[in-house]
Design an enzyme around this catalytic site. Structure first.
Site: not given
Length: 345
Positions: A24, A204, A207, A286
């Site tokens: 990921h 995704h 979250e 990220d």
């Protein structure tokens, strides 16, 4: 799972050095300020930040959307194949230093085609960077094309049409961007088409979105893995299902804290998820924006929870087993991992 002070350093050293996969990571999210400025200069772009310090100061996000606004602005420096090559090579070199032997890397073509950058330009550059890294340090990688969920399903179908001539070079499909207001069901037809093409799919979910989004990703999109999934802890039945079916969750701890899913690492649900028997993997999401790469995530988690080497062995093995790599490659990496763990013991 907790270690004593005398064994904590050994467990951390093992966690950092052992062979593992990253499942990921968004390649656009690995764009460090220094490279962004270099590419802006290469492409003669009037960049909206005066210095790398000014850009780093902009990383004070309030939520996922405020991060995405900056993320897309920075992506504008990526214009030609050489830019995407350099981006990929920089990430894979860094990943290799963290013991990563295989990376499955998300890329967002819609971020680039909307700016007039050709799909093939993006793909060629990323593949070239991956080839350079494999020749240089032996790291394996695969590309997962992600659809932006804040855009329409019709836009996703248009991107899939662009991708179909290159299917042999794309190893899976995913769904990313802001969860709020964009449930997985929005893309049910698109993901049915992706599965019909014989590619694995991921999404995704859980979250920012509720546990129901995880159910939708499993039941409507047919995903092989859940990206994030940390809010599964709110639904005992879902926890039981994920454990029973051994659906891998690609958890990104520093990202979760940076985006205020959890106020601090010590409040993360990782211990609960592992304790419930879920197939958890650790990843960086990220890393240029969220405070670090996989090694940084490992250090932060170890500081919060003090896990023993057995726990870290399990997480590394999960990452290799849950990858879309060839079975022969997975077996070889797991053999290396087993040897490293046996030597530690």
């Amino acid at each position: 799972m907790a270690t004593s002070a005398s064994t904590d350093d050994a467990a951390l050293a093992f966690a950092l050095a052992c062979p593992k996969a990253e499942l990921h990571v968004h390649i656009e999210g690995t764009l460090e300020p220094e490279l962004a400025f270099a590419l802006a200069q290469r492409n003669d772009i009037d960049f909206p930040y005066a210095s790398t310090d000014a850009l780093r100061a902009a990383y004070d996000f309030s939520d996922l959307q405020s991060f995405l606004d900056l993320y897309y602005a920075c992506a504008d420096v990526l214009r030609c194949e050489a830019d995407f090559h350099d981006l990929m090579l920089a990430y894979l070199r860094r990943a290799h230093r963290d013991g990563i032997v295989h990376a499955e890397i998300f890329f967002d073509p819609q971020t680039h085609t909307a700016r007039g950058i050709g799909f093939e330009t993006v793909l060629n550059g990323l593949e070239a960077g991956a080839a350079t890294a494999q020749a240089e340090c032996g790291i394996s990688s695969r590309l997962i094309l992600c659809f932006l969920r804040h855009l329409s399903e019709e836009d996703g179908f248009a991107t899939l049409a662009q991708a179909e001539p290159y299917l042999a070079r794309i190893h899976g499909f995913g769904l990313d961007s802001s969860e709020r207001g964009h449930p997985p069901v929005k893309f049910e037809r698109l993901f049915a088409r992706c599965r019909a093409l014989g590619k694995p799919v991921v999404a995704h979910a859980g979250e920012e979105g509720p546990p129901d989004y995880i159910y939708q990703a499993l039941d409507l999109l047919g995903v092989s893995r859940i990206d994030h999934g940390v809010r599964a802890s709110e639904d005992p039945a879902l926890l039981e299902r994920l454990a029973r079916e051994q659906i891998a969750l690609t958890v990104c701890p520093l990202s979760n804290v940076r985006l205020r899913v959890f106020p601090q690492m010590a409040m993360h649900t990782l211990p609960q998820l592992i304790g419930a028997g879920l197939k958890i993997t650790l990843n960086s999401d990220d890393p240029a924006y969220f405070g670090g790469y996989l090694g940084d995530n490992i250090r932060a988690v170890q500081a919060a929870f003090g896990w023993d080497a057995k726990t870290w062995y399990g997480l590394a093995r999960n990452s290799l087993e849950a990858s879309f790599a060839d079975e022969s490659d997975k077996a070889a990496w797991i053999e290396r991992l087993d040897r490293a763990y046996a030597e530690l013991r």
